[in-house]
Enzyme design. Structure first.
Site, mmCIF file in Angstrom:
data_model
loop_
_atom_site.group_PDB
_atom_site.id
_atom_site.type_symbol
_atom_site.label_atom_id
_atom_site.label_comp_id
_atom_site.label_asym_id
_atom_site.label_seq_id
_atom_site.Cartn_x
_atom_site.Cartn_y
_atom_site.Cartn_z
ATOM 1 N N HIS A 1 0.808 -1.226 0.000
ATOM 2 C CA HIS A 1 0.000 0.000 0.000
ATOM 3 C C HIS A 1 0.835 1.266 0.000
ATOM 4 O O HIS A 1 0.375 2.306 -0.432
ATOM 5 C CB HIS A 1 -0.949 0.007 1.201
ATOM 6 C CG HIS A 1 -2.201 -0.784 0.955
ATOM 7 N ND1 HIS A 1 -2.322 -2.098 1.299
ATOM 8 C CD2 HIS A 1 -3.366 -0.456 0.361
ATOM 9 C CE1 HIS A 1 -3.517 -2.542 0.947
ATOM 10 N NE2 HIS A 1 -4.170 -1.561 0.372
ATOM 11 N N GLY A 2 2.047 1.182 0.511
ATOM 12 C CA GLY A 2 2.855 2.395 0.504
ATOM 13 C C GLY A 2 4.166 2.171 1.218
ATOM 14 O O GLY A 2 4.317 1.210 1.971
#
Lengths: 480, 362
Positions: free
Chosen positions: A311-312
């Site tokens: 996700h990041g």
């Protein structure tokens, strides 16, 4: 290109659908496929044509490897050769993804690289498992780049797209088109009016943590939880509506996740296709639940950690993954302890469970949104500090959309000292009611009836959203 | 069969209704045209003008004037009536707060392409406030992202203006429901009321910057300033020899010079002033006014609302100077004060002022 843009709404979608129908009626399948692929590439490259080489390169490599993997049976090919081929493909994909996600490549970060990489990993895995026949490059290209799902998913599996492409294409029919358009309009409204309004409040809140009191901090947390859902699920509603208008069904990505009574249920309703991807291609290859209980728990935790990192970048996403993974494992353990005995559960008890799960998910999203763990902890600290006083004026202002503000003026409520806060509290309450009690947009449109009333609703929501696409930027002129 | 037909009819009805509503919105925006993108203002409509970025280009294109005031927030308190009264000019004010040279260039392009400078009409004067702080920026830099659709000639991106809730609600319906038409003479005037112009208020909000030990090279700013002049300003001066460009350097308070001193770039700043004045003054159709060293204004913080923004009466003062030629910088070889003399005076003030005493009153 974005769905919520004039060029998509008034140019791309109508032209693409028109050409599609024309091709479907008059021409062969190849031309139709060519149109779908070309259109998708135009969509992808609209604002960022320089990302196309990475996409096309990645597609060429994956298609080549998949082509080899699909040919012949395992015996003919030799299991080891097949395995190394798959490993090479996965390595290239993961390296490419990691390279653009974690290395400093300046501003050059190909749009949606996570999505098209995962889509292609799914393809390689299915080829390897022998679930796919060799396919032409055009259908493969459409599977990877199909514009409704290209930018933000859902992550479709080859089995959901490729066989559909083989079927004869034709007009989907008025009922289907009506429902697709309805779903699209609801998604557009969710994104443009609901999520973007919440987004303003969230941005303001995180920018001015120092000015918040406890209640403000709770509102900021809640607003982000709602923003994320309405934004992402709104986008997926639009994607399903658009793709459906071409007769191509996309898999469901959201199913009222905040109504979950535990974290396991939450993940059955949130970003469903990502969970499915991780289950099929990570959790099961790791051994899934076949290697004993503790190994199962470990596998679950690992999946969440990797999901967090996907996700990041940054420690925040790791914390978020661990929070979800930790509770997931704990819940599974508790359920395993309890065994398969069915237990009757009162409404109240269920409500409490839903509330607690929602609270936990909210807290985890704080780490997802905050710039670093310190910021997240600051927000929690404010929440728990018990700092009172009036609600933040500017925060409430973010919810005071002009169109509603006129209603308040007309009702002469504006002279009331709390008038400024009415809309914020009303909208938040309404949105909570929606996520807990109303049917999802997808389920609602399945049963939506034709008629003047619904026609008006659709037109008004659409026009309202379109008029909100561009605003007049105002800047504070006070400073030099 | 019947229900199928109903789906078709509902969808077509919804599509038709949406199209009708969007067209109605567009027609309304085109008719009232609150940003003056298509035509002159309607007679009697109570236009609200408060958005420099969105409304300046239309005003430049479609309003009638023979002179303009350009510049940053240093120019917002000029009243265009004074220009009529003192110089007989029909002036329009098109300030951009914090404007960079590129912002000036963007609007000058529209001004000189407008009817006011075509078909026998010639723009008489351009009053241009120059802020040294912005001329060192990039040649393509604008203070804020501009709404391009209002600045270019592409009709397709006008859709952002035509289908725009803010335009309809705030600039058409609100003025209709609650008319308070903007006085063009005083448009964009700052919100500070009299009581804000006080030393106490200014000092209360002022923070002295950290002292820098290393001095900025005196010639450091010349290159970017030259680029900005050549790219964003000179072309308009050269292409319009019949228009007079009145360039002026506004009087910032002494606290501005305190910043300059503490940040250790006094010589570089003065060199920039000198360079700007010399380069601009070299043109026949340019006259330069220097207000930065007006001691009686800048040394009294009761004339300011913050460290640079002066009271509107000094806008009046500057207008009077434009009319009678006080504070004019003489061209080379001509009688009157040369730029070097103004700069020397400025240096004296900046170097000899007792900043500590002033700041101790905080």
């Amino acid at each position: 290109m974005l769905f919520n843009s004039y060029s998509f709404l008034f140019l791309f979608w109508p032209v693409m659908l028109g050409l599609y129908l024309w091709c479907a009626k008059r021409h062969g399948r190849e031309l139709l496929w060519l149109l779908m692929l070309a259109g998708s590439l135009v969509f992808y490259g609209w604002n960022s044509v320089y990302y196309l080489p990475v996409l096309l390169g990645s597609m060429a490599v994956n298609y080549g490897i998949g082509y080899k993997l699909c040919g012949g049976t395992e015996e003919q090919q030799g299991g080891n050769r097949k395995k190394s081929l798959l490993a090479a493909g996965l390595l290239i994909d993961i390296l490419l993804l990691a390279c653009f996600k974690y290395l400093d490549t300046g501003t050059y970060k190909p749009l949606s690289i996570s999505f098209f990489t995962f889509t292609q990993i799914a393809f390689l895995m299915e080829c390897y498992r022998g679930n796919l026949k060799r396919t032409g490059f055009l259908p493969y290209g459409i599977y990877v780049t199909w514009f409704p799902k290209m930018i933000q998913g859902p992550i479709a599996l080859p089995g959901e797209i490729l066989p559909e492409l083989e079927k004869k294409a034709s007009f989907v029919g008025w009922e289907k088109l009506y429902k697709c358009c309805y779903l699209f309009v609801l998604g557009l409204f969710k994104k443009v009016l609901i999520a973007d309004t919440l987004g303003k409040a969230v941005d303001l809140g995180y920018e001015s943590l120092g000015t918040l009191n406890s209640a403000d901090a709770v509102i900021v947390m809640l607003a982000y939880t709602l923003q994320l859902y309405f934004d992402f699920s709104g986008y997926c509603d639009m994607a399903m509506g658009i793709s459906g208008s071409f007769g191509l069904e996309l898999p469901l990505n959201f199913d009222s996740p905040y109504r979950a009574a535990n974290i396991l249920e939450f993940w059955k309703g949130w970003h469903i296709t990502l969970t499915r991807f991780f289950t099929k291609y990570l959790y099961i290859p790791l051994g899934g639940n076949r290697k004993g209980r503790w190994r199962t728990y470990w596998n679950c935790l690992l999946v969440f950690v990797i999901s967090g990192l996907w996700h990041g970048e940054g420690i925040n996403f790791l914390i978020w993954g661990l929070m979800h993974g930790g509770l997931y494992v704990l819940t599974r353990w508790l359920l395993d302890m309890r065994g398969t005995k069915e237990r009757r559960e009162g409404k109240l008890c269920h409500g409490v469970k839903v509330f607690l799960t929602f609270l936990y998910v909210n807290a985890a999203w704080v780490f997802f949104r905050a710039a670093d763990p310190g910021e997240a902890i600051s927000l929690f600290r404010i929440m728990l500090s018990g700092k009172g006083g009036r609600l933040n004026w500017n925060l409430a202002g973010c919810f005071n959309l002009d169109e509603f503000w006129y209603v308040i003026k007309v009702l002469h409520l504006d002279s009331w000292q709390y008038a400024h806060y009415i809309l914020m509290l009303l909208l938040l309450a309404l949105l909570l009611l929606l996520i807990f009690f109303a049917p999802s947009a997808v389920n609602y449109t399945k049963k939506v009836k034709p008629g003047i009333g619904n026609g008006i609703v659709m037109a008004v929501l659409f026009v309202w959203s379109v008029l909100s696409l561009s605003g007049v930027s105002t800047f504070l002129y006070v400073n030099f | 069969m019947k229900t199928k037909n109903l789906f078709k009819r509902t969808l077509l009805f919804a599509g038709g209704l949406a199209l009708f509503l969007l067209l109605a919105a567009a027609v309304l925006v085109i008719y009232v045209d609150p940003f003056f993108h298509y035509h002159r203002p309607l007679k009697g409509f109570p236009y609200l003008i408060d958005n420099q970025l969105s409304q300046n280009p239309g005003m430049a294109k479609n309003m009638e004037y023979d002179s303009v005031i350009l510049g940053s927030s240093m120019t917002v308190n000029f009243q265009t009536d004074w220009f009529q009264e003192l110089m007989g000019l029909n002036t329009i004010k098109l300030s951009y707060s914090g404007a960079f040279p590129k912002d000036q260039s963007n609007i000058m392009k529209i001004i000189f392409d407008s009817r006011n400078n075509q078909d026998g009409h010639k723009l008489k004067k351009v009053f241009l406030g120059v802020d040294v702080t912005t001329y060192t920026g990039g040649v393509e830099e604008t203070k804020y992202p501009i709404p391009t659709y209002l600045y270019d000639k592409n009709p397709f991106n006008d859709i952002q203006y035509l289908f725009n809730k803010d335009v309809i609600l705030n600039y058409i319906l609100r003025p209709m429901a609650d008319p308070d038409p903007t006085d063009l003479s005083n448009v964009y005037a700052s919100w500070w009321t009299e009581e804000y112009y006080s030393e106490t208020w200014v000092l209360h909000n002022y923070e002295s910057p950290e002292k820098r030990t290393e001095e900025t090279e005196p010639s450091a700013y010349i290159e970017p300033v030259k680029n900005n002049l050549e790219k964003n300003i000179f072309p308009y001066i050269e292409q319009n020899p019949d228009t007079e460009f009145v360039v002026f350097f506004p009087p910032y308070s002494i606290l501005f010079w305190n910043d300059v001193q503490r940040e250790n770039h006094l010589e570089a700043t003065l060199a920039e002033y000198e360079y700007l004045a010399q380069q601009l003054n070299a043109y026949e159709n340019v006259s330069v006014y220097f207000f930065a060293d007006r001691e009686e204004i800048i040394c009294d913080l009761n004339h300011y609302a913050d460290y640079t923004h002066y009271h509107p009466r000094f806008n009046r003062f500057m207008t009077e100077c434009f009319a009678d030629g006080a504070c004019l910088v003489a061209k080379e070889g001509q009688p009157g004060l040369q730029i070097e003399e103004y700069i020397e005076h400025m240096r004296q003030i900046a170097e000899s002022f007792d900043y500590e005493e002033l700041l101790s009153r905080k």
